[in-house]
Design a protein around this motif. Sequence first.
Motif, mmCIF file in Angstrom:
data_model
loop_
_atom_site.group_PDB
_atom_site.id
_atom_site.type_symbol
_atom_site.label_atom_id
_atom_site.label_comp_id
_atom_site.label_asym_id
_atom_site.label_seq_id
_atom_site.Cartn_x
_atom_site.Cartn_y
_atom_site.Cartn_z
ATOM 1 N N ASN A 112 44.758 -9.780 154.077
ATOM 2 C CA ASN A 112 43.591 -9.060 154.600
ATOM 3 C C ASN A 112 43.656 -8.870 156.096
ATOM 4 O O ASN A 112 42.849 -8.152 156.659
ATOM 5 N N ALA A 192 32.105 -10.299 160.347
ATOM 6 C CA ALA A 192 32.582 -11.044 161.519
ATOM 7 C C ALA A 192 32.928 -12.485 161.170
ATOM 8 O O ALA A 192 33.108 -13.314 162.066
ATOM 9 N N ARG A 254 27.007 -2.810 164.342
ATOM 10 C CA ARG A 254 26.708 -4.011 163.547
ATOM 11 C C ARG A 254 25.197 -4.033 163.313
ATOM 12 O O ARG A 254 24.413 -3.851 164.256
ATOM 13 N N HIS A 261 28.858 -2.827 153.823
ATOM 14 C CA HIS A 261 28.964 -1.880 154.937
ATOM 15 C C HIS A 261 28.504 -0.497 154.446
ATOM 16 O O HIS A 261 28.998 0.004 153.424
#
Length: 372
Positions: A112, A192, A254, A261
Amino acid sequence: MHGVHDGKQIKVGVLGATGTVGQRFILLLAEHPYFVIHALGASSRSAGKQYAKAATWKQVKPIPSQVREMIVDECKPEHFSECAVVFSGLDADVAGDIETAFRAAELAVFSNAKNFRRDPNVPLIVPLVNTAHLSMIPQQQSLHEPPLKKGFIVTNANCSTTAVVIPLAALERAFGPLESCMITTMQAISGAGYPGLPSLDILDNVVPYISGEEEKIEWETLKILGGIATEDEGTKSFDMHSRHPLRVSASCNRVAVIEGHTETVSVRFARRPPPSPQQVREALQAFTSDAYSLGCPSAPRHTVFVHEEPDRPQPRLDRDFQQGAGVSVGRVRQCRVLDIKFVVMANNVAIGAATSSIINAEFAVVKGLIQA
Ligand SMILES: NC(=O)C1=CN([C@@H]2O[C@H](COP(=O)(O)OP(=O)(O)OC[C@H]3O[C@@H](n4cnc5c(N)ncnc54)[C@H](OP(=O)(O)O)[C@@H]3O)[C@@H](O)[C@H]2O)C=CC1
Ligand SMILES: N[C@@H](CC(=O)OP(=O)(O)O)C(=O)O
């Protein structure tokens, strides 16, 4: 889950097993029909501890019983020598060196982390879009010093890139090349990692900057949607969509959402006249991935689920549909500046991260690149 497999179990390891993405790997792999968790790796802070003591577990489901008491190792290949595959949810500060060592030790690494996404011999694969890029693996292995037989690295994309390239690929498949694309993201805090942003920064707030994110979306989209060119001597390279130049502009924010998302997208097609909103809706809904068609058990039936309600998709309502393995699109309509605009929402820790790696590995199994 669906699909067929010859029944052989394949031992896998998880690097960065204690982190946000690592925990999603654990949950998905604990229920996988043929991948079996055999080894766990994290930093020296966690090594030597039982998994349940090392991880700050933040999932709704409890820690799966088969890993609860497993001892976490340091991320060294010798601890993973019985595994055929390792999944990496490592911090990008350390992923480069560790993944390099695992590949050199003949392990298949599905990562990832961002470190190898720009490598000219490493496929950057969103499994519902460009599994064909796995064809770069023999070149990656032959150029390695010394050449490799089984080891390779495959990366998946940045989570915001993943969300947007899935509908874009569906549109290009139905209507031909895109010319330009404008994207604005509203990204969840979990992107994050943990503990991530201080609550005083993100509660009651929108932060209009995520370091490096816009550049990643603009660059990765071209590698993923582009093809592979073969030169006269047989050398392959990623063509970065250069046969039909595509301009991508991204703005990243953000927002105070935990998971999922959301992105607004406007596109212009090369073809004139462009497709209508209804044609676009139908093409998105009809888009099927090769991963699903070839029986990868973690691939979603609906690659793109198209909402008719005017106020969907929403992260809180839609992020767990199909275990977060597909994307949700809504508000498909005409754009007065480009041609068509819409909203897409994807679960950043599922298809945006762990689920993508797992489907990539399933596809590699289908293609005979991994043996038990
Ligand atoms: N969160 C998301 O939505 C997405 C994340 N990614 C990428 O996935 C990766 C992981 O992200 P995320 O899970 O959020 O990060 P976290 O910070 O939650 O987890 C990081 C993991 O890396 C381990 N680690 C840290 N330092 C070392 C070290 N020196 N040696 C070995 N292991 C180490 C940690 O172990 P320990 O607990 O022992 O410190 C932990 O397991 C990153 O590269 C990120 O950019 C990609 C797409 C989406
Ligand atoms: N930057 C992404 C998550 C991430 O880690 O991305 P990448 O794997 O490209 O570093 C986010 O904040 O939502």
